[in-house]
Design a protein around this motif. Structure first.
Motif, PDB file in Angstrom:
ATOM      1  N   GLN A  47       0.834  -1.205   0.000  1.00  0.00           N
ATOM      2  CA  GLN A  47       0.000   0.000   0.000  1.00  0.00           C
ATOM      3  C   GLN A  47       0.873   1.261   0.000  1.00  0.00           C
ATOM      4  N   LEU A  48       1.927   1.261   0.804  1.00  0.00           N
ATOM      5  CA  LEU A  48       2.815   2.420   0.871  1.00  0.00           C
ATOM      6  C   LEU A  48       3.558   2.638  -0.452  1.00  0.00           C
ATOM      7  N   GLU A  51       1.131   4.306  -2.817  1.00  0.00           N
ATOM      8  CA  GLU A  51       0.949   5.714  -2.449  1.00  0.00           C
ATOM      9  C   GLU A  51       2.242   6.522  -2.571  1.00  0.00           C
ATOM     10  N   LYS A  52       3.287   5.895  -3.093  1.00  0.00           N
ATOM     11  CA  LYS A  52       4.574   6.563  -3.348  1.00  0.00           C
ATOM     12  C   LYS A  52       5.308   7.006  -2.087  1.00  0.00           C
ATOM     13  N   PHE A  53       5.125   6.257  -0.989  1.00  0.00           N
ATOM     14  CA  PHE A  53       5.877   6.527   0.240  1.00  0.00           C
ATOM     15  C   PHE A  53       7.116   5.638   0.340  1.00  0.00           C
ATOM     16  N   LEU A  54       7.072   4.474  -0.311  1.00  0.00           N
ATOM     17  CA  LEU A  54       8.187   3.526  -0.302  1.00  0.00           C
ATOM     18  C   LEU A  54       8.523   3.126  -1.723  1.00  0.00           C
ATOM     19  N   THR A  55       9.762   2.695  -1.884  1.00  0.00           N
ATOM     20  CA  THR A  55      10.183   2.108  -3.144  1.00  0.00           C
ATOM     21  C   THR A  55      10.947   0.825  -2.828  1.00  0.00           C
ATOM     22  N   GLU A  56      10.836  -0.156  -3.708  1.00  0.00           N
ATOM     23  CA  GLU A  56      11.576  -1.407  -3.530  1.00  0.00           C
ATOM     24  C   GLU A  56      12.399  -1.650  -4.776  1.00  0.00           C
ATOM     25  N   LYS A  57      13.709  -1.857  -4.574  1.00  0.00           N
ATOM     26  CA  LYS A  57      14.619  -2.074  -5.687  1.00  0.00           C
ATOM     27  C   LYS A  57      15.768  -2.954  -5.225  1.00  0.00           C
ATOM     28  N   ILE A  74       4.939   6.310   9.686  1.00  0.00           N
ATOM     29  CA  ILE A  74       4.947   5.017   8.998  1.00  0.00           C
ATOM     30  C   ILE A  74       5.513   3.929   9.898  1.00  0.00           C
ATOM     31  N   LEU A  75       6.606   4.203  10.574  1.00  0.00           N
ATOM     32  CA  LEU A  75       7.249   3.197  11.418  1.00  0.00           C
ATOM     33  C   LEU A  75       6.324   2.727  12.548  1.00  0.00           C
ATOM     34  N   THR A  76       5.450   3.595  13.040  1.00  0.00           N
ATOM     35  CA  THR A  76       4.528   3.181  14.110  1.00  0.00           C
ATOM     36  C   THR A  76       3.446   2.252  13.590  1.00  0.00           C
ATOM     37  N   LYS A  77       3.236   2.191  12.289  1.00  0.00           N
ATOM     38  CA  LYS A  77       2.203   1.323  11.713  1.00  0.00           C
ATOM     39  C   LYS A  77       2.679  -0.112  11.501  1.00  0.00           C
TER      40      LYS A  77
END
Length: 80
Positions: A47-48, A51-57, A74-77
């Protein structure tokens, strides 16, 4: 004196420090803690990313500039 951390606390510290620096290395995470934590949080990560809060590469998950701006929230979620 010395401080002793539980496995959950070690994982939490590891994740927090990784995200605030170079990003979370999924291979290193699996080697140190297994993969169940990632699986537990997979839906949130997806989900993140949408919503362009995270990227994975290349097995690294990191904050985008947008995500870094709200990294504490984010870290508290995350589930441990």
């Amino acid at each position: 004196g010395e401080e002793f951390l539980s496995e959950k606390e070690k994982l939490s510290e590891y994740v927090m420090l990784a995200f605030r620096s170079k990003g979370l290395d999924l291979i290193e995470l699996k080697n140190f803690f297994g993969f169940s934590w990632y699986e537990k949080n997979r839906n949130l990560f997806e989900q993140l990313q949408k919503e362009k809060f995270l990227t994975e590469k290349n097995s690294f998950i990191s904050f985008t500039p947008r995500g870094y701006a709200i990294c504490d929230e984010i870290l508290t979620k995350l589930s441990y």
